[in-house]
Design an enzyme around this catalytic site. Structure first.
Site, PDB file in Angstrom:
ATOM      1  N   GLY A  10     -28.754  -5.346  21.483  1.00 23.09           N
ATOM      2  CA  GLY A  10     -28.702  -6.659  22.143  1.00 23.09           C
ATOM      3  C   GLY A  10     -27.765  -6.638  23.334  1.00 23.09           C
ATOM      4  N   GLY A  13     -27.496  -9.228  26.428  1.00 23.44           N
ATOM      5  CA  GLY A  13     -27.220 -10.638  26.167  1.00 23.44           C
ATOM      6  C   GLY A  13     -25.852 -11.094  26.656  1.00 23.44           C
ATOM      7  N   ASP A  36     -31.445  -2.578  24.179  1.00 28.40           N
ATOM      8  CA  ASP A  36     -31.942  -3.948  24.060  1.00 28.40           C
ATOM      9  C   ASP A  36     -33.465  -3.872  24.108  1.00 28.40           C
ATOM     10  OD1 ASP A  36     -30.400  -6.938  24.709  1.00 28.40           O
ATOM     11  OD2 ASP A  36     -32.590  -6.886  24.802  1.00 28.40           O
ATOM     12  N   ARG A  38     -35.024  -5.860  25.893  1.00 19.00           N
ATOM     13  CA  ARG A  38     -35.242  -6.009  27.352  1.00 19.00           C
ATOM     14  C   ARG A  38     -34.066  -5.324  28.052  1.00 19.00           C
ATOM     15  NH1 ARG A  38     -32.303 -10.989  29.118  1.00 19.00           N
ATOM     16  NH2 ARG A  38     -31.134 -11.501  27.266  1.00 19.00           N
ATOM     17  N   ASP A  50     -36.147  -1.924  20.052  1.00 17.23           N
ATOM     18  CA  ASP A  50     -36.456  -3.140  19.294  1.00 17.23           C
ATOM     19  C   ASP A  50     -35.919  -2.927  17.884  1.00 17.23           C
ATOM     20  OD1 ASP A  50     -37.544  -5.137  17.774  1.00 17.23           O
ATOM     21  OD2 ASP A  50     -39.576  -4.935  18.582  1.00 17.23           O
ATOM     22  N   TYR A 140     -31.185 -19.919  11.862  1.00 12.26           N
ATOM     23  CA  TYR A 140     -30.113 -19.064  12.391  1.00 12.26           C
ATOM     24  C   TYR A 140     -28.990 -18.918  11.357  1.00 12.26           C
ATOM     25  CZ  TYR A 140     -26.277 -17.663  15.580  1.00 12.26           C
ATOM     26  OH  TYR A 140     -25.221 -17.022  16.202  1.00 12.26           O
ATOM     27  N   LYS A 144     -27.782 -15.584   9.426  1.00  5.77           N
ATOM     28  CA  LYS A 144     -26.445 -15.023   9.674  1.00  5.77           C
ATOM     29  C   LYS A 144     -25.664 -14.903   8.360  1.00  5.77           C
ATOM     30  CE  LYS A 144     -25.323 -13.919  13.291  1.00  5.77           C
ATOM     31  NZ  LYS A 144     -25.714 -12.661  14.009  1.00  5.77           N
TER      32      LYS A 144
HETATM   33  P1  NAD Z   1     -27.881 -13.398  23.351  1.00  6.24           P
HETATM   34  O1  NAD Z   1     -29.045 -14.207  22.931  1.00  6.24           O
HETATM   35  O2  NAD Z   1     -27.251 -13.674  24.657  1.00  6.24           O
HETATM   36  O3  NAD Z   1     -28.268 -11.855  23.327  1.00  6.24           O
HETATM   37  C1  NAD Z   1     -29.013 -11.293  22.284  1.00  6.24           C
HETATM   38  C2  NAD Z   1     -29.742 -10.084  22.826  1.00  6.24           C
HETATM   39  O4  NAD Z   1     -30.574  -9.579  21.766  1.00  6.24           O
HETATM   40  C3  NAD Z   1     -30.675 -10.423  24.011  1.00  6.24           C
HETATM   41  O5  NAD Z   1     -30.357  -9.616  25.120  1.00  6.24           O
HETATM   42  C4  NAD Z   1     -32.064 -10.110  23.479  1.00  6.24           C
HETATM   43  O6  NAD Z   1     -32.927  -9.517  24.437  1.00  6.24           O
HETATM   44  C5  NAD Z   1     -31.747  -9.110  22.364  1.00  6.24           C
HETATM   45  N1  NAD Z   1     -32.808  -9.034  21.364  1.00  6.24           N
HETATM   46  C6  NAD Z   1     -33.576 -10.028  20.870  1.00  6.24           C
HETATM   47  N2  NAD Z   1     -34.482  -9.540  20.011  1.00  6.24           N
HETATM   48  C7  NAD Z   1     -34.262  -8.202  19.958  1.00  6.24           C
HETATM   49  C8  NAD Z   1     -34.877  -7.151  19.258  1.00  6.24           C
HETATM   50  N3  NAD Z   1     -35.920  -7.344  18.445  1.00  6.24           N
HETATM   51  N4  NAD Z   1     -34.383  -5.900  19.420  1.00  6.24           N
HETATM   52  C9  NAD Z   1     -33.345  -5.660  20.258  1.00  6.24           C
HETATM   53  N5  NAD Z   1     -32.753  -6.623  20.973  1.00  6.24           N
HETATM   54  C10 NAD Z   1     -33.202  -7.872  20.818  1.00  6.24           C
HETATM   55  O7  NAD Z   1     -26.829 -13.469  22.167  1.00  6.24           O
HETATM   56  P2  NAD Z   1     -25.255 -13.252  22.242  1.00  6.24           P
HETATM   57  O8  NAD Z   1     -24.647 -14.570  22.528  1.00  6.24           O
HETATM   58  O9  NAD Z   1     -24.923 -12.095  23.076  1.00  6.24           O
HETATM   59  O10 NAD Z   1     -24.970 -12.970  20.694  1.00  6.24           O
HETATM   60  C11 NAD Z   1     -24.745 -11.675  20.176  1.00  6.24           C
HETATM   61  C12 NAD Z   1     -24.359 -11.823  18.714  1.00  6.24           C
HETATM   62  O11 NAD Z   1     -23.211 -12.664  18.604  1.00  6.24           O
HETATM   63  C13 NAD Z   1     -25.441 -12.476  17.837  1.00  6.24           C
HETATM   64  O12 NAD Z   1     -25.411 -11.860  16.575  1.00  6.24           O
HETATM   65  C14 NAD Z   1     -24.976 -13.902  17.700  1.00  6.24           C
HETATM   66  O13 NAD Z   1     -25.413 -14.467  16.491  1.00  6.24           O
HETATM   67  C15 NAD Z   1     -23.475 -13.733  17.713  1.00  6.24           C
HETATM   68  N6  NAD Z   1     -22.767 -14.956  18.125  1.00  6.24           N
HETATM   69  C16 NAD Z   1     -22.804 -15.371  19.430  1.00  6.24           C
HETATM   70  C17 NAD Z   1     -22.123 -16.537  19.785  1.00  6.24           C
HETATM   71  C18 NAD Z   1     -22.105 -17.041  21.187  1.00  6.24           C
HETATM   72  O14 NAD Z   1     -21.605 -18.160  21.429  1.00  6.24           O
HETATM   73  N7  NAD Z   1     -22.629 -16.290  22.173  1.00  6.24           N
HETATM   74  C19 NAD Z   1     -21.428 -17.266  18.810  1.00  6.24           C
HETATM   75  C20 NAD Z   1     -21.462 -16.836  17.488  1.00  6.24           C
HETATM   76  C21 NAD Z   1     -22.106 -15.658  17.178  1.00  6.24           C
HETATM   77  C1  AKB Z   2     -25.070 -20.929  18.970  1.00  9.45           C
HETATM   78  O1  AKB Z   2     -24.761 -22.055  19.407  1.00  9.45           O
HETATM   79  O2  AKB Z   2     -26.144 -20.674  18.400  1.00  9.45           O
HETATM   80  C2  AKB Z   2     -24.056 -19.813  19.089  1.00  9.45           C
HETATM   81  C3  AKB Z   2     -23.242 -19.761  17.850  1.00  9.45           C
HETATM   82  C4  AKB Z   2     -22.081 -20.643  17.686  1.00  9.45           C
HETATM   83  O3  AKB Z   2     -23.549 -18.998  16.977  1.00  9.45           O
HETATM   84  N1  AKB Z   2     -23.275 -20.039  20.253  1.00  9.45           N
END
Ligand code: NAD
Ligand code: AKB
Length: 312
Positions: A10, A13, A36, A38, A50, A140, A144
């Site tokens: 990922g 992201g 990723d 993508r 993937d 979600y 998680k």
């Molecule tokens: P994001 O959505 O920005 O990035 C996720 C990435 O995963 C994307 O680039 C997407 O292309 C990739 N992805 C989706 N399906 C896929 C697949 N099948 N194979 C490979 N890649 C795939 O998410 P993020 O904010 O960077 O979050 C990363 C992690 O942190 C996640 O586990 C999320 O639950 C956790 N998280 C994020 C936040 C936040 O506020 N950003 C908060 C709590 C937890």
């Molecule tokens: C979301 O809002 O889904 C994320 C998170 C708190 O996990 N930023």
């Protein structure tokens, strides 16, 4: 613990796009394999992967001799409600494939961010401890929470060093967030910095815990490097820096942009926010691996604005 070859899933992201350069700086560029579904086409190290495809995950870990995985690939809360089947597939099958392949390839560490999404409407609202009522009502959150339990299971059953931490909403400016409920905070700051007003999709009094990206990256590294003997928890550390409502963020932004105004028109994301706590007890992270965030609300907004202005 030494990390020779680190795979980030990922990696395109919101977190991954900042974690890859951060880890490259700490451990050396050649040690990081960003992946990723993508891939970022400008970074030659990137591989298309993937995580729902077990054979490809296995092959990548074997080919690149991966010993550490930061598993970030996921579908976030709001997008997960739009497509629960995809969220289940990526967040559960993806996690399962990573853990299975990690055991087979003798990976030393799998670190997976979890989320405040694991909590639900029955969870106490303030200063929520790690062990509490956690009955999430979003796909979600359900995925998680299961991912946390899977990590614990693989540690207990196969001795895999699975670790994780529950992030609050993360605020950052480099890469747009991936369809979460806390995204309003980033959108509001960006719109204010552009001199525009903002229509917020949450109510003005929806208090949620938050953290600025530099503190999130520092937390991931600290947890990855923590001495195993200090850890009483593994996959579910609460971390958060400050709590804020949309109105409080608007007020903070008015200090820089006095004419800025937000309006409030809650949509389907309001019920997700309503099911999450307003603040977390992060004391276990402090005790077990020295969690120490540096950015409060004021410092986060100030730094965001400086960077948004210079990146214009
Ligand atoms: P994001 O959505 O920005 O990035 C996720 C990435 O995963 C994307 O680039 C997407 O292309 C990739 N992805 C989706 N399906 C896929 C697949 N099948 N194979 C490979 N890649 C795939 O998410 P993020 O904010 O960077 O979050 C990363 C992690 O942190 C996640 O586990 C999320 O639950 C956790 N998280 C994020 C936040 C936040 O506020 N950003 C908060 C709590 C937890
Ligand atoms: C979301 O809002 O889904 C994320 C998170 C708190 O996990 N930023």
């Amino acid at each position: 613990m030494t990390f020779e070859k680190i795979m980030v899933t990922g990696a395109s992201g919101q977190i991954g796009s900042e974690l890859v350069p951060f880890l490259s700086e700490v451990f050396g560029k050649e040690r990081i394999i960003p992946s990723d579904v993508r891939p970022n086409s400008t970074d030659p190290r990137f591989i298309a992967l993937d995580v729902t495809d077990r054979t490809s995950v296995d092959r990548a870990m074997d080919k690149y001799k991966i010993d550490t995985v930061f598993h970030l690939a996921a579908i976030l809360s709001a997008n997960g409600e739009k497509n629960p089947e995809l969220a289940y597939k990526v967040n559960i099958s993806g996690m399962y494939n990573i853990l299975e392949s990690a055991v087979r390839n003798k990976v030393k560490l799998v670190l997976t961010p979890s989320s405040i999404g694991v909590f639900g409407p029955d969870t106490p609202k303030e200063n929520v401890p790690i062990e509490t009522i956690a009955r999430p009502v979003t796909m979600y959150g359900i995925t998680k929470l299961l991912a946390e339990h899977l990590g614990n299971y693989y540690h207990a059953r196969f001795g895999l060093n699975a670790r994780g931490l529950r992030f609050p909403g993360l605020i950052s400016y480099k890469t747009a967030p991936g369809g979460g409920t806390t995204d309003y905070s980033i959108e509001m700051i960006i719109e204010a910095a552009k001199g525009k007003n903002y229509k917020c999709f949450l109510r003005e009094n929806s208090k949620l815990p938050m953290m600025y990206m530099p503190d999130a990256l520092d937390s991931l590294l600290k947890l990855a490097e923590a001495e195993d003997s200090r850890l009483k928890h593994r996959t579910d550390f609460n971390v958060a820096s400050f709590s804020v409502t949309p109105k409080e963020l608007e007020t903070e932004l008015k200090k820089y942009f006095p004419r800025f105004q937000a309006t409030y028109e809650p949509d389907f994301r309001q019920s997700i926010a309503d099911s999450w706590p307003g603040s977390l007890d992060a004391s276990a992270a402090v005790t077990e691996w020295d969690f120490h965030p540096n950015y409060n609300l004021r410092a986060t907004v100030e730094d965001m604005i400086i960077h948004l202005k210079t990146s214009k």
